[in-house]
Design a protein around this motif. Structure first.
Motif, PDB file in Angstrom:
ATOM      1  N   ALA A 176     -13.438   2.904  -0.552  1.00  0.00           N
ATOM      2  CA  ALA A 176     -14.898   2.783  -0.494  1.00  0.00           C
ATOM      3  C   ALA A 176     -15.403   1.596  -1.328  1.00  0.00           C
ATOM      4  O   ALA A 176     -16.564   1.567  -1.737  1.00  0.00           O
ATOM      5  CB  ALA A 176     -15.580   4.080  -0.934  1.00  0.00           C
ATOM      6  N   ASN A 177     -14.511   0.644  -1.567  1.00  0.00           N
ATOM      7  CA  ASN A 177     -14.862  -0.503  -2.410  1.00  0.00           C
ATOM      8  C   ASN A 177     -15.431  -0.096  -3.766  1.00  0.00           C
ATOM      9  O   ASN A 177     -16.234  -0.814  -4.374  1.00  0.00           O
ATOM     10  CB  ASN A 177     -15.802  -1.473  -1.689  1.00  0.00           C
ATOM     11  N   LEU A 178     -14.969   1.060  -4.225  1.00  0.00           N
ATOM     12  CA  LEU A 178     -15.333   1.459  -5.583  1.00  0.00           C
ATOM     13  C   LEU A 178     -14.147   2.097  -6.330  1.00  0.00           C
ATOM     14  O   LEU A 178     -14.317   3.076  -7.074  1.00  0.00           O
ATOM     15  CB  LEU A 178     -16.542   2.423  -5.562  1.00  0.00           C
ATOM     16  N   PRO A 179     -12.945   1.528  -6.186  1.00  0.00           N
ATOM     17  CA  PRO A 179     -11.812   2.088  -6.935  1.00  0.00           C
ATOM     18  C   PRO A 179     -11.985   1.870  -8.432  1.00  0.00           C
ATOM     19  O   PRO A 179     -11.288   2.499  -9.232  1.00  0.00           O
ATOM     20  CB  PRO A 179     -10.607   1.295  -6.403  1.00  0.00           C
ATOM     21  N   GLU A 180     -12.939   1.013  -8.799  1.00  0.00           N
ATOM     22  CA  GLU A 180     -13.227   0.799 -10.222  1.00  0.00           C
ATOM     23  C   GLU A 180     -13.873   2.047 -10.847  1.00  0.00           C
ATOM     24  O   GLU A 180     -13.967   2.131 -12.069  1.00  0.00           O
ATOM     25  CB  GLU A 180     -14.198  -0.392 -10.398  1.00  0.00           C
ATOM     26  N   ASP A 181     -14.319   2.969 -10.003  1.00  0.00           N
ATOM     27  CA  ASP A 181     -15.035   4.154 -10.504  1.00  0.00           C
ATOM     28  C   ASP A 181     -14.647   5.366  -9.657  1.00  0.00           C
ATOM     29  O   ASP A 181     -15.402   5.821  -8.800  1.00  0.00           O
ATOM     30  CB  ASP A 181     -16.548   3.882 -10.424  1.00  0.00           C
ATOM     31  N   THR A 217      -5.844   8.220 -14.310  1.00  0.00           N
ATOM     32  CA  THR A 217      -7.014   8.568 -13.509  1.00  0.00           C
ATOM     33  C   THR A 217      -6.693   8.495 -12.016  1.00  0.00           C
ATOM     34  O   THR A 217      -7.085   9.365 -11.236  1.00  0.00           O
ATOM     35  CB  THR A 217      -8.170   7.602 -13.854  1.00  0.00           C
ATOM     36  N   ALA A 218      -5.963   7.456 -11.634  1.00  0.00           N
ATOM     37  CA  ALA A 218      -5.629   7.284 -10.204  1.00  0.00           C
ATOM     38  C   ALA A 218      -4.736   8.421  -9.726  1.00  0.00           C
ATOM     39  O   ALA A 218      -4.924   8.969  -8.638  1.00  0.00           O
ATOM     40  CB  ALA A 218      -4.942   5.941  -9.976  1.00  0.00           C
ATOM     41  N   ARG A 219      -3.767   8.805 -10.551  1.00  0.00           N
ATOM     42  CA  ARG A 219      -2.864   9.879 -10.142  1.00  0.00           C
ATOM     43  C   ARG A 219      -3.640  11.186  -9.964  1.00  0.00           C
ATOM     44  O   ARG A 219      -3.484  11.891  -8.969  1.00  0.00           O
ATOM     45  CB  ARG A 219      -1.748  10.068 -11.179  1.00  0.00           C
ATOM     46  N   ALA A 273      -3.950  -2.895  -7.051  1.00  0.00           N
ATOM     47  CA  ALA A 273      -4.258  -3.548  -8.329  1.00  0.00           C
ATOM     48  C   ALA A 273      -5.276  -2.716  -9.111  1.00  0.00           C
ATOM     49  O   ALA A 273      -5.177  -2.570 -10.331  1.00  0.00           O
ATOM     50  CB  ALA A 273      -4.806  -4.952  -8.090  1.00  0.00           C
ATOM     51  N   GLU A 274      -6.252  -2.175  -8.397  1.00  0.00           N
ATOM     52  CA  GLU A 274      -7.282  -1.364  -9.049  1.00  0.00           C
ATOM     53  C   GLU A 274      -6.736  -0.005  -9.475  1.00  0.00           C
ATOM     54  O   GLU A 274      -6.957   0.443 -10.606  1.00  0.00           O
ATOM     55  CB  GLU A 274      -8.461  -1.154  -8.096  1.00  0.00           C
ATOM     56  N   LEU A 275      -6.036   0.655  -8.550  1.00  0.00           N
ATOM     57  CA  LEU A 275      -5.523   1.998  -8.860  1.00  0.00           C
ATOM     58  C   LEU A 275      -4.473   1.919  -9.961  1.00  0.00           C
ATOM     59  O   LEU A 275      -4.419   2.783 -10.843  1.00  0.00           O
ATOM     60  CB  LEU A 275      -4.922   2.634  -7.599  1.00  0.00           C
ATOM     61  N   GLY A 276      -3.658   0.861  -9.916  1.00  0.00           N
ATOM     62  CA  GLY A 276      -2.526   0.774 -10.825  1.00  0.00           C
ATOM     63  C   GLY A 276      -2.884   0.353 -12.238  1.00  0.00           C
ATOM     64  O   GLY A 276      -2.041   0.408 -13.136  1.00  0.00           O
ATOM     65  N   ARG A 277      -4.123  -0.061 -12.458  1.00  0.00           N
ATOM     66  CA  ARG A 277      -4.500  -0.386 -13.844  1.00  0.00           C
ATOM     67  C   ARG A 277      -5.100   0.834 -14.550  1.00  0.00           C
ATOM     68  O   ARG A 277      -5.497   0.757 -15.706  1.00  0.00           O
ATOM     69  CB  ARG A 277      -5.452  -1.577 -13.914  1.00  0.00           C
ATOM     70  N   GLN A 278      -5.197   1.958 -13.834  1.00  0.00           N
ATOM     71  CA  GLN A 278      -5.718   3.217 -14.395  1.00  0.00           C
ATOM     72  C   GLN A 278      -4.819   4.350 -13.882  1.00  0.00           C
ATOM     73  O   GLN A 278      -5.287   5.244 -13.163  1.00  0.00           O
ATOM     74  CB  GLN A 278      -7.166   3.419 -13.949  1.00  0.00           C
ATOM     75  N   GLY A 321       3.073   2.527 -12.193  1.00  0.00           N
ATOM     76  CA  GLY A 321       3.324   3.440 -11.073  1.00  0.00           C
ATOM     77  C   GLY A 321       2.715   4.810 -11.307  1.00  0.00           C
ATOM     78  O   GLY A 321       2.568   5.253 -12.457  1.00  0.00           O
ATOM     79  N   VAL A 322       2.358   5.504 -10.208  1.00  0.00           N
ATOM     80  CA  VAL A 322       1.749   6.835 -10.339  1.00  0.00           C
ATOM     81  C   VAL A 322       2.714   7.965  -9.983  1.00  0.00           C
ATOM     82  O   VAL A 322       2.369   9.134 -10.128  1.00  0.00           O
ATOM     83  CB  VAL A 322       0.449   6.974  -9.507  1.00  0.00           C
ATOM     84  N   ASP A 323       3.896   7.619  -9.464  1.00  0.00           N
ATOM     85  CA  ASP A 323       4.960   8.611  -9.284  1.00  0.00           C
ATOM     86  C   ASP A 323       4.433   9.904  -8.650  1.00  0.00           C
ATOM     87  O   ASP A 323       4.483  10.973  -9.241  1.00  0.00           O
ATOM     88  CB  ASP A 323       5.598   8.911 -10.660  1.00  0.00           C
ATOM     89  N   LEU A 324       3.941   9.798  -7.436  1.00  0.00           N
ATOM     90  CA  LEU A 324       3.325  10.960  -6.782  1.00  0.00           C
ATOM     91  C   LEU A 324       4.367  11.996  -6.392  1.00  0.00           C
ATOM     92  O   LEU A 324       5.477  11.646  -5.984  1.00  0.00           O
ATOM     93  CB  LEU A 324       2.565  10.517  -5.526  1.00  0.00           C
ATOM     94  N   PRO A 325       4.014  13.285  -6.498  1.00  0.00           N
ATOM     95  CA  PRO A 325       4.918  14.323  -5.985  1.00  0.00           C
ATOM     96  C   PRO A 325       5.077  14.188  -4.471  1.00  0.00           C
ATOM     97  O   PRO A 325       4.170  13.672  -3.790  1.00  0.00           O
ATOM     98  CB  PRO A 325       4.199  15.626  -6.343  1.00  0.00           C
TER      99      PRO A 325
END
Ligand SMILES: [Zn+2]
Length: 369
Positions: A243-248, A279-281, A271-276, A335-339
């Motif tokens: 949604a062009n808002l991965p920053e939040d 929170t991203a996971r 790039a956005e998800l992986g810097r947080q 990395g977020v290492d998802l199940p």
């Protein structure tokens, strides 16, 4: 000098549906577009079927079962695109259509654009009906919708202008998904100065900036999209690029809570998800049924592997792109290492459930192996 574990993940752990690809744009050879009619027309002719074959081989290597092309167009453009992808690889590509708002109109005279001629919306609905009958899976809107499509008087057309309602309704009725790119990264709406986190990128591409009084605000564009999503509950919306808002992500989560017909895909946003990563996971686990994989590709093997590494490992502080300089912002990711159950949903199960034509394709592709 950091020394931490590094995993070279050579292919995706489960079959992948890449929800967001542009075969028409990215597989084309460089071409002189200075001659000929409109840029779009002359570029469309040059993607070779060899380039598509090569890309399908890469998909096999990387365990990408199906790509969704967002370059379908409508009418004769759509027929050309279907011929390009479907003559040999119908099972490997689902296609979304696009609306040509300008048509044969003159670039600098919005009053001449197709979207400002009487009957445009009705004609579009009719084209969508025909396109659905020919096997397309949905309709993709580019960011021009909100930032480039104009009314006859030159003002920007708004996403939630009721004049578009028959299009949203038709998509719901015809079971076509709507993949919509609204706004752009937050940084593109900020001044291009030393405080901008994507200054290097905006300096290379100043035309990507939407800062200034001539542009709508990022929040207003997304608010207009959400009004459309609320008004058309029978229509499935997928908001591109988280949604062009991965920053939040907490705000995106709230939107998903409030709108059962809204989903997101992650193209060009690791790039956005992986810097947080924490929170991203959490976001990906909580909204596992609402998030889909995408790349904005076709991408190279190196770039694809970074996606698998992001989703499947706990590697720390690695580049999100193979480029010499990071293309989106000067940072690295984790990395977020998802199940496995979440990974399956994001990689393919959600797309199978939501995108018409994907389930049959996946079944045939995996049966062949
Ligand atoms: Zn895209």
């Amino acid at each position: 000098m950091l020394k931490v574990a590094e995993h070279d993940v050579s292919r995706a752990k489960f079959p992948v549906i890449d929800m967001h690809t542009h075969p028409q744009v990215r597989l084309e050879k460089p071409v002189d577009v200075s001659q000929g009619e409109s840029k779009g027309e002359s570029r469309r002719a040059v993607v070779s079927s060899d380039a598509v074959d090569a890309f399908v081989r890469l998909m096999d290597e990387q365990n990408i079962a199906v790509c969704v092309s967002l370059d379908g167009g409508l009418g004769t453009k759509l027929e050309d695109h279907q011929r390009l992808l479907w003559t040999k690889h119908r099972d490997r590509f689902a296609i979304l259509a696009n609306i040509d708002f300008k048509g044969r109109g003159q670039q600098d005279q919005p009053a001449t654009w197709d979207c400002n001629q009487p009957g445009f919306v009705e004609r579009t609905v009719e084209q969508l009906r025909a396109a659905q009958a020919s096997g397309i899976s949905g309709l993709k809107f580019f960011k021009e919708f909100g930032l480039g499509v104009r009314n006859a008087d030159g003002s920007l057309a708004t996403i939630d202008d009721p004049k578009w309602d028959p299009i949203w309704e038709a998509c719901g009725r015809l079971k076509l998904v709507v993949l919509i790119h609204t706004a752009d990264p937050l940084a593109f709406f900020e001044p291009i100065d030393a405080t901008n986190e994507r200054w290097e990128e905006l300096r290379r591409h100043p035309d990507w900036s939407f800062h200034g009084p001539q542009w709508p605000k990022h929040a207003d564009l997304l608010a207009a999209l959400l009004r459309v999503v609320k008004k058309h509950r029978q229509t499935t919306f997928i908001a591109a690029h988280v949604a062009n808002l991965p920053e939040d992500l907490s705000t995106v989560g709230r939107w998903l809570d409030e709108n059962p017909n809204l989903h997101v895909e992650i193209a060009a946003r690791i790039a956005e998800l992986g810097r947080q990563p924490f929170t991203a996971r959490e976001f990906l686990v909580k909204y596992a049924d609402r998030v889909m994989f995408g790349t904005d590709g076709p991408r190279t093997a190196d770039r694809l592997k970074l996606h698998w590494r992001f989703f499947q490992t706990r590697d720390e502080y690695f580049p999100y792109a193979e480029n010499e300089f990071p293309p989106q912002g000067f940072w690295r990711i984790y990395g977020v290492d998802l199940p496995d159950d979440v990974l399956r949903k994001v990689y393919y199960q959600n797309a199978v459930r939501l995108i018409p034509g994907v389930e049959e394709r996946l079944r045939r592709v995996t049966a062949e192996r």
